[in-house]
Design a protein around this motif. Structure first.
Motif, PDB file in Angstrom:
ATOM      1  N   LEU A   2      14.540  -3.192   1.326  1.00  0.00           N
ATOM      2  CA  LEU A   2      13.883  -2.523   2.444  1.00  0.00           C
ATOM      3  C   LEU A   2      13.149  -1.271   1.976  1.00  0.00           C
ATOM      4  CD1 LEU A   2      13.326  -2.327   5.450  1.00  0.00           C
ATOM      5  CD2 LEU A   2      15.505  -1.115   5.704  1.00  0.00           C
ATOM      6  N   ARG A   3      13.800  -0.503   1.087  1.00  0.00           N
ATOM      7  CA  ARG A   3      13.156   0.714   0.585  1.00  0.00           C
ATOM      8  C   ARG A   3      11.895   0.368  -0.209  1.00  0.00           C
ATOM      9  NH1 ARG A   3      16.136   5.551  -2.862  1.00  0.00           N
ATOM     10  NH2 ARG A   3      14.297   6.887  -3.062  1.00  0.00           N
ATOM     11  N   PHE A   4      11.970  -0.690  -0.976  1.00  0.00           N
ATOM     12  CA  PHE A   4      10.802  -1.126  -1.750  1.00  0.00           C
ATOM     13  C   PHE A   4       9.646  -1.507  -0.836  1.00  0.00           C
ATOM     14  CE2 PHE A   4       8.592  -5.000  -3.153  1.00  0.00           C
ATOM     15  CZ  PHE A   4       7.882  -4.493  -4.221  1.00  0.00           C
ATOM     16  N   LEU A   5       9.947  -2.306   0.201  1.00  0.00           N
ATOM     17  CA  LEU A   5       8.894  -2.741   1.113  1.00  0.00           C
ATOM     18  C   LEU A   5       8.293  -1.572   1.879  1.00  0.00           C
ATOM     19  CD1 LEU A   5      10.441  -6.027   2.555  1.00  0.00           C
ATOM     20  CD2 LEU A   5       8.608  -5.805   0.882  1.00  0.00           C
ATOM     21  N   LEU A   6       9.142  -0.629   2.307  1.00  0.00           N
ATOM     22  CA  LEU A   6       8.625   0.542   3.008  1.00  0.00           C
ATOM     23  C   LEU A   6       7.726   1.381   2.112  1.00  0.00           C
ATOM     24  CD1 LEU A   6      11.770   1.672   5.047  1.00  0.00           C
ATOM     25  CD2 LEU A   6       9.711   0.522   5.901  1.00  0.00           C
ATOM     26  N   ALA A   7       8.131   1.522   0.834  1.00  0.00           N
ATOM     27  CA  ALA A   7       7.300   2.280  -0.106  1.00  0.00           C
ATOM     28  C   ALA A   7       5.952   1.608  -0.320  1.00  0.00           C
ATOM     29  CB  ALA A   7       8.040   2.437  -1.434  1.00  0.00           C
ATOM     30  N   ARG A   8       5.978   0.282  -0.480  1.00  0.00           N
ATOM     31  CA  ARG A   8       4.710  -0.426  -0.695  1.00  0.00           C
ATOM     32  C   ARG A   8       3.831  -0.390   0.544  1.00  0.00           C
ATOM     33  NH1 ARG A   8       3.547  -3.571  -4.865  1.00  0.00           N
ATOM     34  NH2 ARG A   8       1.520  -3.185  -3.954  1.00  0.00           N
ATOM     35  N   LEU A   9       4.430  -0.487   1.720  1.00  0.00           N
ATOM     36  CA  LEU A   9       3.638  -0.399   2.948  1.00  0.00           C
ATOM     37  C   LEU A   9       3.035   0.986   3.107  1.00  0.00           C
ATOM     38  CD1 LEU A   9       5.894  -2.405   5.439  1.00  0.00           C
ATOM     39  CD2 LEU A   9       3.710  -3.119   4.437  1.00  0.00           C
ATOM     40  N   GLY A  10       3.795   2.023   2.731  1.00  0.00           N
ATOM     41  CA  GLY A  10       3.248   3.377   2.773  1.00  0.00           C
ATOM     42  C   GLY A  10       2.083   3.545   1.822  1.00  0.00           C
ATOM     43  N   GLN A  11       2.217   3.004   0.613  1.00  0.00           N
ATOM     44  CA  GLN A  11       1.112   3.062  -0.345  1.00  0.00           C
ATOM     45  C   GLN A  11      -0.103   2.307   0.184  1.00  0.00           C
ATOM     46  OE1 GLN A  11       2.805   1.441  -3.906  1.00  0.00           O
ATOM     47  NE2 GLN A  11       4.272   3.108  -4.155  1.00  0.00           N
ATOM     48  N   SER A  12       0.142   1.160   0.812  1.00  0.00           N
ATOM     49  CA  SER A  12      -0.967   0.378   1.364  1.00  0.00           C
ATOM     50  C   SER A  12      -1.687   1.144   2.467  1.00  0.00           C
ATOM     51  CB  SER A  12      -0.449  -0.958   1.907  1.00  0.00           C
ATOM     52  OG  SER A  12       0.166  -1.724   0.882  1.00  0.00           O
ATOM     53  N   ALA A  13      -0.930   1.878   3.289  1.00  0.00           N
ATOM     54  CA  ALA A  13      -1.551   2.672   4.356  1.00  0.00           C
ATOM     55  C   ALA A  13      -2.447   3.758   3.769  1.00  0.00           C
ATOM     56  CB  ALA A  13      -0.474   3.278   5.241  1.00  0.00           C
ATOM     57  N   ILE A  14      -1.993   4.387   2.681  1.00  0.00           N
ATOM     58  CA  ILE A  14      -2.804   5.421   2.026  1.00  0.00           C
ATOM     59  C   ILE A  14      -4.084   4.806   1.459  1.00  0.00           C
ATOM     60  CG2 ILE A  14      -2.875   7.058   0.113  1.00  0.00           C
ATOM     61  CD1 ILE A  14       0.122   7.475   0.526  1.00  0.00           C
ATOM     62  N   VAL A  15      -3.955   3.632   0.839  1.00  0.00           N
ATOM     63  CA  VAL A  15      -5.137   2.961   0.283  1.00  0.00           C
ATOM     64  C   VAL A  15      -6.122   2.598   1.389  1.00  0.00           C
ATOM     65  CG1 VAL A  15      -5.938   0.898  -0.921  1.00  0.00           C
ATOM     66  CG2 VAL A  15      -3.921   2.103  -1.749  1.00  0.00           C
ATOM     67  N   LEU A  16      -5.607   2.087   2.505  1.00  0.00           N
ATOM     68  CA  LEU A  16      -6.487   1.738   3.614  1.00  0.00           C
ATOM     69  C   LEU A  16      -7.198   2.969   4.170  1.00  0.00           C
ATOM     70  CD1 LEU A  16      -4.447  -0.880   5.682  1.00  0.00           C
ATOM     71  CD2 LEU A  16      -6.608  -1.252   4.483  1.00  0.00           C
ATOM     72  N   LEU A  17      -6.486   4.089   4.248  1.00  0.00           N
ATOM     73  CA  LEU A  17      -7.103   5.319   4.737  1.00  0.00           C
ATOM     74  C   LEU A  17      -8.219   5.774   3.796  1.00  0.00           C
ATOM     75  CD1 LEU A  17      -7.068   7.615   6.820  1.00  0.00           C
ATOM     76  CD2 LEU A  17      -5.389   8.786   5.361  1.00  0.00           C
ATOM     77  N   ALA A  18      -7.931   5.760   2.498  1.00  0.00           N
ATOM     78  CA  ALA A  18      -8.954   6.159   1.518  1.00  0.00           C
ATOM     79  C   ALA A  18     -10.134   5.196   1.547  1.00  0.00           C
ATOM     80  CB  ALA A  18      -8.338   6.220   0.125  1.00  0.00           C
ATOM     81  N   LEU A 297      -1.678  -6.996   0.999  1.00  0.00           N
ATOM     82  CA  LEU A 297      -0.548  -7.833   1.378  1.00  0.00           C
ATOM     83  C   LEU A 297      -0.277  -8.894   0.320  1.00  0.00           C
ATOM     84  CD1 LEU A 297      -1.171  -8.325   5.216  1.00  0.00           C
ATOM     85  CD2 LEU A 297       0.490  -6.821   4.098  1.00  0.00           C
ATOM     86  N   ALA A 298      -1.335  -9.436  -0.271  1.00  0.00           N
ATOM     87  CA  ALA A 298      -1.149 -10.425  -1.327  1.00  0.00           C
ATOM     88  C   ALA A 298      -0.451  -9.819  -2.534  1.00  0.00           C
ATOM     89  CB  ALA A 298      -2.502 -11.012  -1.737  1.00  0.00           C
ATOM     90  N   ASN A 299      -0.768  -8.579  -2.849  1.00  0.00           N
ATOM     91  CA  ASN A 299      -0.114  -7.922  -3.984  1.00  0.00           C
ATOM     92  C   ASN A 299       1.347  -7.601  -3.680  1.00  0.00           C
ATOM     93  OD1 ASN A 299      -2.040  -6.997  -6.414  1.00  0.00           O
ATOM     94  ND2 ASN A 299      -3.232  -7.125  -4.539  1.00  0.00           N
ATOM     95  N   ILE A 300       1.666  -7.277  -2.427  1.00  0.00           N
ATOM     96  CA  ILE A 300       3.072  -7.061  -2.058  1.00  0.00           C
ATOM     97  C   ILE A 300       3.853  -8.367  -2.187  1.00  0.00           C
ATOM     98  CG2 ILE A 300       4.616  -6.493  -0.146  1.00  0.00           C
ATOM     99  CD1 ILE A 300       2.544  -4.495   0.818  1.00  0.00           C
ATOM    100  N   LEU A 301       3.262  -9.463  -1.724  1.00  0.00           N
ATOM    101  CA  LEU A 301       3.917 -10.760  -1.867  1.00  0.00           C
ATOM    102  C   LEU A 301       4.080 -11.139  -3.337  1.00  0.00           C
ATOM    103  CD1 LEU A 301       2.158 -12.801   0.987  1.00  0.00           C
ATOM    104  CD2 LEU A 301       4.469 -11.843   0.979  1.00  0.00           C
ATOM    105  N   ALA A 302       3.110 -10.748  -4.169  1.00  0.00           N
ATOM    106  CA  ALA A 302       3.232 -11.023  -5.598  1.00  0.00           C
ATOM    107  C   ALA A 302       4.402 -10.261  -6.202  1.00  0.00           C
ATOM    108  CB  ALA A 302       1.928 -10.660  -6.312  1.00  0.00           C
ATOM    109  N   SER A 317      15.008  -1.184  -9.165  1.00  0.00           N
ATOM    110  CA  SER A 317      14.379  -0.634 -10.375  1.00  0.00           C
ATOM    111  C   SER A 317      12.903  -0.412 -10.154  1.00  0.00           C
ATOM    112  CB  SER A 317      14.594  -1.586 -11.564  1.00  0.00           C
ATOM    113  OG  SER A 317      13.961  -2.838 -11.337  1.00  0.00           O
ATOM    114  N   ARG A 318      12.261  -1.300  -9.378  1.00  0.00           N
ATOM    115  CA  ARG A 318      10.820  -1.123  -9.123  1.00  0.00           C
ATOM    116  C   ARG A 318      10.599   0.043  -8.173  1.00  0.00           C
ATOM    117  NH1 ARG A 318       7.303  -4.702 -10.692  1.00  0.00           N
ATOM    118  NH2 ARG A 318       5.856  -4.094  -9.060  1.00  0.00           N
ATOM    119  N   ALA A 319      11.510   0.244  -7.218  1.00  0.00           N
ATOM    120  CA  ALA A 319      11.323   1.345  -6.271  1.00  0.00           C
ATOM    121  C   ALA A 319      11.518   2.685  -6.925  1.00  0.00           C
ATOM    122  CB  ALA A 319      12.296   1.184  -5.098  1.00  0.00           C
ATOM    123  N   HIS A 320      12.485   2.772  -7.869  1.00  0.00           N
ATOM    124  CA  HIS A 320      12.734   4.047  -8.526  1.00  0.00           C
ATOM    125  C   HIS A 320      11.826   4.214  -9.734  1.00  0.00           C
ATOM    126  CE1 HIS A 320      16.143   5.321  -6.138  1.00  0.00           C
ATOM    127  NE2 HIS A 320      16.602   4.083  -6.191  1.00  0.00           N
ATOM    128  N   GLY A 321      11.345   3.088 -10.302  1.00  0.00           N
ATOM    129  CA  GLY A 321      10.536   3.208 -11.501  1.00  0.00           C
ATOM    130  C   GLY A 321       9.097   3.345 -11.217  1.00  0.00           C
TER     131      GLY A 321
END
Length: 321
Positions: A2-18, A297-302, A317-321
């Motif tokens: 869950l933490r990993f998915l939330l982090a990736r969704l947050g990053q995706s929101a920043i990318v969409l904003l930019a 979304l495709a990259n999150i699924l990957a 490990s991916r969330a902390h690394g």
């Protein structure tokens, strides 16, 4: 997870904003705006009318203020109207998004279904005549320009043989099989280069994996060769292929302009191109953002698929690394 998915969704929101800011600014810096185009098309419009219309639509405001106003409306679910089609942007894009997703999904599925067995076969027989034939076909596939390949398909199957329609998407009253006939040629065009690229990646990854120590250990323990290939080698060899496929989603989704134009397929690629050329800011901006969202979304699924293919990859490990 869950933490990993939330982090990736947050990053995706920043990318969409930019992405929204960069796209809005670039579109805003293009010469001319909808009001100027209206003025050029109607000589009876006066300069006072132009000033009043620009003030009404906020085009007399600084670019950053216009972007912030658009962002507030977008967050409220209001994306404006298409100037070219005089319809709400979401109503224009929704069916075309479905058309592109359908074309993309079928093309990717066919490409993977062909490329994985072909790449495995070539990797297990390096230097053989079949390996050389597969490499030759892959080289031809990545070398042929898509527009030229599309023309060849149209000439062969539509003009010479008369088996398939040259373009279009069919009619509402057509059956499923009839509608599928319109998909054959654009799917073949999109799949050709993808099959070639994926096959080469599968082959090179399988050759490298088959040299690993754990493969020799599995064989020494008497594991059947087919199990060595499927359970041990293939899962690790598919990781780079998943990466390439996730990156290709954006190209297939928004970059299939040539294919959609050649075959008259009303999808996102052609829609975005027409919107940019017609200075339809709202349609172009939202279309590009949808293309970005699908790619993210495709990259999150990957990333999720990595953990499924290789248990050594963990979400923590991916969330902390």
């Amino acid at each position: 997870m869950l933490r990993f998915l939330l982090a990736r969704l947050g990053q995706s929101a920043i990318v969409l904003l930019a992405m929204s800011f960069a796209t809005y600014v670039l579109l805003g810096l293009m010469p001319g705006d909808p009001i100027d185009l209206m003025f050029a098309a109607d000589p009876d419009i006066t300069s006072d009318d132009i000033a009043r219309l620009k003030a009404l639509h906020g085009l007399d405001q600084p670019l950053i203020d216009r972007y912030l106003a658009w962002l507030r409306n977008a967050l409220a679910g209001e994306f404006g109207y298409s100037r070219l089609l005089n319809e709400p942007v979401l109503e224009v894009l929704a069916p075309r998004l479905g058309n592109s997703l359908l074309l993309m999904a079928v093309s990717l599925a066919i490409a993977v279904a062909i490329a994985v067995p072909a790449g495995i076969h070539a990797a297990l027989r390096p230097g053989s005549w079949s390996d050389q034939a597969i490499n030759l076909c892959c080289f031809a596939g990545v070398s042929i320009p898509p527009f030229w390949f599309a023309l060849l398909l149209i000439l062969l199957f539509a003009v010479v043989l008369g088996l398939l329609p040259a373009g279009g998407m069919g009619h509402e009253g057509d059956g499923v099989l009839e509608r599928l006939r319109y998909m054959v040629l654009p799917v073949l065009t999109l799949s050709a280069a993808a099959v070639a690229g994926y096959t080469r990646h599968v082959r090179s990854a399988m050759i490298e994996v088959m040299r690993e120590e754990y493969i020799r250990t599995a064989r020494a323990k008497g594991v059947a060769e087919r199990h060595v290939v499927r359970r041990h080698a293939l899962r690790n060899a598919l990781i780079p292929v998943v990466t390439i496929a996730a990156l290709d989603v954006g190209g297939l989704f928004s970059g299939a302009l040539i294919t959609e134009t050649m075959f008259g397929w009303l999808g996102m690629g052609k829609t975005i191109y027409d919107a940019v050329m017609g200075n339809d800011y709202n349609l172009a901006l939202v279309g590009l953002l949808l293309a970005t969202l699908v790619t993210l979304l495709a990259n999150i699924l990957a990333d999720i698929a990595y953990a499924w293919l290789d248990p050594r990859i963990t979400y923590r490990s991916r969330a902390h690394g």
